[in-house]
Design a protein around this motif. Structure first.
Motif, PDB file in Angstrom:
ATOM      1  N   ALA A  83     -54.889 -23.119  56.582  1.00  0.00           N
ATOM      2  CA  ALA A  83     -54.574 -24.359  55.883  1.00  0.00           C
ATOM      3  C   ALA A  83     -53.398 -25.069  56.527  1.00  0.00           C
ATOM      4  CB  ALA A  83     -54.281 -24.073  54.409  1.00  0.00           C
ATOM      5  N   GLU A  84     -52.534 -24.302  57.197  1.00  0.00           N
ATOM      6  CA  GLU A  84     -51.386 -24.918  57.859  1.00  0.00           C
ATOM      7  C   GLU A  84     -51.802 -25.690  59.103  1.00  0.00           C
ATOM      8  OE1 GLU A  84     -48.719 -21.698  58.546  1.00  0.00           O
ATOM      9  OE2 GLU A  84     -48.433 -21.295  56.425  1.00  0.00           O
ATOM     10  N   ASP A  85     -52.937 -25.318  59.681  1.00  0.00           N
ATOM     11  CA  ASP A  85     -53.438 -26.026  60.855  1.00  0.00           C
ATOM     12  C   ASP A  85     -53.972 -27.388  60.433  1.00  0.00           C
ATOM     13  OD1 ASP A  85     -52.904 -23.740  62.278  1.00  0.00           O
ATOM     14  OD2 ASP A  85     -54.965 -23.011  62.223  1.00  0.00           O
ATOM     15  N   ASP A  86     -53.929 -28.342  61.353  1.00  0.00           N
ATOM     16  CA  ASP A  86     -54.464 -29.663  61.087  1.00  0.00           C
ATOM     17  C   ASP A  86     -55.977 -29.619  61.236  1.00  0.00           C
ATOM     18  OD1 ASP A  86     -54.217 -32.909  62.681  1.00  0.00           O
ATOM     19  OD2 ASP A  86     -54.625 -32.376  60.617  1.00  0.00           O
ATOM     20  N   ASP A  87     -56.696 -30.121  60.259  1.00  0.00           N
ATOM     21  CA  ASP A  87     -58.151 -30.140  60.310  1.00  0.00           C
ATOM     22  C   ASP A  87     -58.622 -31.571  60.540  1.00  0.00           C
ATOM     23  OD1 ASP A  87     -60.799 -29.326  60.179  1.00  0.00           O
ATOM     24  OD2 ASP A  87     -60.871 -29.382  57.994  1.00  0.00           O
ATOM     25  N   ALA A  88     -58.184 -32.158  61.651  1.00  0.00           N
ATOM     26  CA  ALA A  88     -58.495 -33.548  61.952  1.00  0.00           C
ATOM     27  C   ALA A  88     -59.995 -33.783  62.069  1.00  0.00           C
ATOM     28  CB  ALA A  88     -57.796 -33.969  63.250  1.00  0.00           C
ATOM     29  N   ALA A  89     -60.738 -32.776  62.491  1.00  0.00           N
ATOM     30  CA  ALA A  89     -62.178 -32.940  62.659  1.00  0.00           C
ATOM     31  C   ALA A  89     -62.920 -32.831  61.328  1.00  0.00           C
ATOM     32  CB  ALA A  89     -62.709 -31.888  63.640  1.00  0.00           C
ATOM     33  N   GLY A  90     -62.236 -32.413  60.255  1.00  0.00           N
ATOM     34  CA  GLY A  90     -62.877 -32.300  58.953  1.00  0.00           C
ATOM     35  C   GLY A  90     -63.883 -31.168  58.866  1.00  0.00           C
ATOM     36  N   LEU A  91     -63.659 -30.110  59.638  1.00  0.00           N
ATOM     37  CA  LEU A  91     -64.607 -29.003  59.652  1.00  0.00           C
ATOM     38  C   LEU A  91     -64.466 -28.078  58.441  1.00  0.00           C
ATOM     39  CD1 LEU A  91     -64.505 -28.007  63.429  1.00  0.00           C
ATOM     40  CD2 LEU A  91     -66.344 -29.162  62.196  1.00  0.00           C
ATOM     41  N   ARG A  92     -63.259 -27.911  57.923  1.00  0.00           N
ATOM     42  CA  ARG A  92     -63.025 -26.935  56.856  1.00  0.00           C
ATOM     43  C   ARG A  92     -63.917 -27.165  55.637  1.00  0.00           C
ATOM     44  NH1 ARG A  92     -57.651 -26.912  56.599  1.00  0.00           N
ATOM     45  NH2 ARG A  92     -57.606 -25.352  58.218  1.00  0.00           N
ATOM     46  N   PRO A  93     -64.012 -28.386  55.092  1.00  0.00           N
ATOM     47  CA  PRO A  93     -64.896 -28.566  53.931  1.00  0.00           C
ATOM     48  C   PRO A  93     -66.359 -28.267  54.247  1.00  0.00           C
ATOM     49  CG  PRO A  93     -63.399 -30.424  54.147  1.00  0.00           C
ATOM     50  CD  PRO A  93     -63.241 -29.586  55.380  1.00  0.00           C
ATOM     51  N   LEU A  94     -66.786 -28.629  55.441  1.00  0.00           N
ATOM     52  CA  LEU A  94     -68.173 -28.364  55.821  1.00  0.00           C
ATOM     53  C   LEU A  94     -68.440 -26.867  55.931  1.00  0.00           C
ATOM     54  CD1 LEU A  94     -70.893 -29.541  56.530  1.00  0.00           C
ATOM     55  CD2 LEU A  94     -70.118 -29.788  58.892  1.00  0.00           C
ATOM     56  N   VAL A  95     -67.487 -26.126  56.465  1.00  0.00           N
ATOM     57  CA  VAL A  95     -67.632 -24.671  56.546  1.00  0.00           C
ATOM     58  C   VAL A  95     -67.732 -24.085  55.133  1.00  0.00           C
ATOM     59  CG1 VAL A  95     -66.467 -22.526  57.188  1.00  0.00           C
ATOM     60  CG2 VAL A  95     -66.534 -24.438  58.797  1.00  0.00           C
ATOM     61  N   GLY A  96     -66.887 -24.566  54.229  1.00  0.00           N
ATOM     62  CA  GLY A  96     -66.925 -24.087  52.852  1.00  0.00           C
ATOM     63  C   GLY A  96     -68.250 -24.399  52.176  1.00  0.00           C
ATOM     64  N   GLN A  97     -68.758 -25.604  52.375  1.00  0.00           N
ATOM     65  CA  GLN A  97     -70.029 -25.992  51.773  1.00  0.00           C
ATOM     66  C   GLN A  97     -71.178 -25.163  52.335  1.00  0.00           C
ATOM     67  OE1 GLN A  97     -70.052 -30.156  52.671  1.00  0.00           O
ATOM     68  NE2 GLN A  97     -68.294 -30.558  51.355  1.00  0.00           N
ATOM     69  N   THR A  98     -71.112 -24.887  53.634  1.00  0.00           N
ATOM     70  CA  THR A  98     -72.143 -24.075  54.274  1.00  0.00           C
ATOM     71  C   THR A  98     -72.093 -22.648  53.737  1.00  0.00           C
ATOM     72  OG1 THR A  98     -72.018 -25.451  56.257  1.00  0.00           O
ATOM     73  CG2 THR A  98     -73.049 -23.283  56.502  1.00  0.00           C
ATOM     74  N   ALA A  99     -70.889 -22.116  53.577  1.00  0.00           N
ATOM     75  CA  ALA A  99     -70.744 -20.762  53.023  1.00  0.00           C
ATOM     76  C   ALA A  99     -71.295 -20.708  51.605  1.00  0.00           C
ATOM     77  CB  ALA A  99     -69.279 -20.335  53.056  1.00  0.00           C
ATOM     78  N   GLN A 100     -71.060 -21.755  50.819  1.00  0.00           N
ATOM     79  CA  GLN A 100     -71.598 -21.801  49.463  1.00  0.00           C
ATOM     80  C   GLN A 100     -73.122 -21.721  49.478  1.00  0.00           C
ATOM     81  OE1 GLN A 100     -69.428 -25.371  47.917  1.00  0.00           O
ATOM     82  NE2 GLN A 100     -69.824 -24.344  45.991  1.00  0.00           N
ATOM     83  N   ALA A 101     -73.729 -22.514  50.332  1.00  0.00           N
ATOM     84  CA  ALA A 101     -75.187 -22.522  50.423  1.00  0.00           C
ATOM     85  C   ALA A 101     -75.704 -21.149  50.836  1.00  0.00           C
ATOM     86  CB  ALA A 101     -75.649 -23.602  51.408  1.00  0.00           C
ATOM     87  N   LEU A 102     -75.017 -20.534  51.797  1.00  0.00           N
ATOM     88  CA  LEU A 102     -75.438 -19.216  52.257  1.00  0.00           C
ATOM     89  C   LEU A 102     -75.315 -18.175  51.146  1.00  0.00           C
ATOM     90  CD1 LEU A 102     -76.413 -17.369  54.505  1.00  0.00           C
ATOM     91  CD2 LEU A 102     -74.033 -17.115  55.221  1.00  0.00           C
ATOM     92  N   TRP A 103     -74.198 -18.192  50.422  1.00  0.00           N
ATOM     93  CA  TRP A 103     -74.028 -17.240  49.318  1.00  0.00           C
ATOM     94  C   TRP A 103     -75.121 -17.441  48.276  1.00  0.00           C
ATOM     95  CZ3 TRP A 103     -71.654 -12.914  49.546  1.00  0.00           C
ATOM     96  CH2 TRP A 103     -70.538 -12.765  50.365  1.00  0.00           C
ATOM     97  N   GLN A 104     -75.505 -18.683  48.018  1.00  0.00           N
ATOM     98  CA  GLN A 104     -76.558 -18.968  47.054  1.00  0.00           C
ATOM     99  C   GLN A 104     -77.872 -18.361  47.519  1.00  0.00           C
ATOM    100  OE1 GLN A 104     -75.229 -20.122  44.192  1.00  0.00           O
ATOM    101  NE2 GLN A 104     -77.303 -20.218  43.499  1.00  0.00           N
ATOM    102  N   ILE A 105     -78.182 -18.518  48.801  1.00  0.00           N
ATOM    103  CA  ILE A 105     -79.415 -17.941  49.343  1.00  0.00           C
ATOM    104  C   ILE A 105     -79.360 -16.422  49.264  1.00  0.00           C
ATOM    105  CG2 ILE A 105     -80.734 -17.589  51.482  1.00  0.00           C
ATOM    106  CD1 ILE A 105     -80.090 -20.546  52.162  1.00  0.00           C
ATOM    107  N   MET A 106     -78.206 -15.842  49.578  1.00  0.00           N
ATOM    108  CA  MET A 106     -78.080 -14.388  49.520  1.00  0.00           C
ATOM    109  C   MET A 106     -78.242 -13.877  48.088  1.00  0.00           C
ATOM    110  SD  MET A 106     -74.938 -13.928  52.221  1.00  0.00           S
ATOM    111  CE  MET A 106     -74.553 -12.276  51.691  1.00  0.00           C
TER     112      MET A 106
END
Length: 143
Positions: A83-106
């Motif tokens: 979280a201390e790193d700069d997420d200028a590319a906006g990847l962190r929310p997308l990674v979280g959303q992808t993990a959510q979808a994966l957990w749902q499938i699992m």
């Protein structure tokens, strides 16, 4: 989290989202089976009041947390460091959303859906490594 205070499932979902800086907001479909497993293992206990189940550590759970402190804290330390790193590319929310979808499938997906998810993940991993292998064409960027 339950070492800090007893919580219900909704509070845990909110706490995880907060601690992860919004990168991961698990669904009830991933939280409640995990809580059931921890309860089956005798590490937590559910207390029901006003129609809500509040979970707390059992004495066995408290002992486990104390004996495995580094392991238990590792995900939160990793997330706070990220979280201390700069997420200028906006990847962190997308990674979280992808993990959510994966957990749902699992948690709820059929065998076919889980097999298709494995294929998507394997292909995504290959493509991500391909991006790194191509290097960075921007002047002054990593090579």
């Amino acid at each position: 989290m339950l070492a800090d205070r007893p919580m219900n499932g909704y509070q845990m979902i909110q706490e995880i989202a907060e601690r992860s800086g919004g990168a991961w907001k698990p669904s009830p479909g991933s939280i409640y089976p995990t809580l059931q497993q921890l309860e089956d293992e005798g590490l937590i206990q559910a207390d029901e009041a006003s129609g809500r189940r509040t979970f707390r550590l059992t004495s066995e759970g408290e002992t486990y947390v104390q004996e495995h402190e580094a392991e238990v804290n590792a995900p939160w330390e990793s997330m706070s460091a990220n979280a201390e790193d700069d997420d200028a590319a906006g990847l962190r929310p997308l990674v979280g959303q992808t993990a959510q979808a994966l957990w749902q499938i699992m948690a709820t997906g059929s065998a076919d859906q889980q097999a298709r998810a494995r294929e998507v993940l394997a292909d995504t991993r290959r493509k991500l490594y391909g991006i790194l292998a191509d290097g960075d064409d921007q002047e002054g960027g990593p090579r």
